[in-house]
Design a protein around this motif. Structure first.
Motif, short mmCIF file in Angstrom:
data_model
loop_
_atom_site.label_atom_id
_atom_site.label_comp_id
_atom_site.label_asym_id
_atom_site.label_seq_id
_atom_site.Cartn_x
_atom_site.Cartn_y
_atom_site.Cartn_z
N SER A 25 0.84 -1.20 0.00
CA SER A 25 0.00 0.00 0.00
C SER A 25 0.87 1.25 0.00
O SER A 25 2.06 1.20 0.34
CB SER A 25 -0.90 0.02 1.24
N PRO A 27 0.58 3.80 2.12
CA PRO A 27 1.04 4.11 3.48
C PRO A 27 2.29 3.31 3.86
O PRO A 27 3.23 3.88 4.45
CB PRO A 27 -0.15 3.74 4.37
N THR A 45 2.05 8.23 13.07
CA THR A 45 1.15 8.07 11.94
C THR A 45 -0.19 8.77 12.13
O THR A 45 -0.94 8.94 11.18
CB THR A 45 0.91 6.58 11.65
N THR A 47 -3.29 8.19 13.44
CA THR A 47 -4.57 7.62 13.02
C THR A 47 -5.23 6.95 14.22
O THR A 47 -4.56 6.47 15.12
CB THR A 47 -4.41 6.60 11.87
N ASN A 49 -7.90 4.94 13.28
CA ASN A 49 -8.58 3.89 12.54
C ASN A 49 -7.80 2.58 12.70
O ASN A 49 -6.66 2.48 12.24
CB ASN A 49 -8.67 4.30 11.07
N GLU A 51 -7.91 -0.22 11.14
CA GLU A 51 -7.45 -0.78 9.87
C GLU A 51 -6.20 -0.07 9.37
O GLU A 51 -5.27 -0.70 8.87
CB GLU A 51 -8.56 -0.71 8.81
N HIS A 52 -6.17 1.24 9.53
CA HIS A 52 -4.99 2.01 9.13
C HIS A 52 -3.81 1.66 10.03
O HIS A 52 -2.67 1.58 9.56
CB HIS A 52 -5.27 3.51 9.18
N GLU A 55 -2.36 -1.59 8.89
CA GLU A 55 -1.64 -1.39 7.63
C GLU A 55 -0.29 -0.73 7.88
O GLU A 55 0.72 -1.13 7.31
CB GLU A 55 -2.50 -0.52 6.71
N ASN A 56 -0.27 0.26 8.76
CA ASN A 56 0.98 0.97 9.07
C ASN A 56 2.00 0.03 9.71
O ASN A 56 3.20 0.13 9.42
CB ASN A 56 0.71 2.16 9.99
#
Length: 77
Positions: A25, A27, A45, A47, A49, A51-52, A55-56
């Motif tokens: 991704s 990010p 980062t 966030t 969220n 999900e974020h 991902e991070n």
């Protein structure tokens, strides 16, 4: 950059060679670049969220870019 970077890459496909860095991704791609900058000791980062966040975290695994790859990364922004 308060999200402006992601606005610039929104809708763009991650380059195929990003898989060489184990990136799935934008990010992860950007965090791998940031984390290899010598002056960076901590990346925030910003966030809430989940999900974020997951991902991070993926940016902490796999291969990191060398200087030549970071030049390629900069050309995309």
């Amino acid at each position: 950059m308060n999200g402006s970077y992601f606005g610039r890459v929104s809708g763009r496909t991650l380059p195929e060679w990003a898989s060489e860095l184990d990136c799935g991704s934008w990010p992860q791609f950007s965090l791998k670049y940031i984390l290899t900058y010598p002056a960076v000791t901590c990346a925030l980062t910003e966030t809430t969220n989940p999900e974020h966040m997951a991902e991070n975290i993926g940016a902490a695994f796999g291969r990191l870019p060398d200087e030549a790859t970071k030049r390629r990364m900069r050309e995309l922004a």
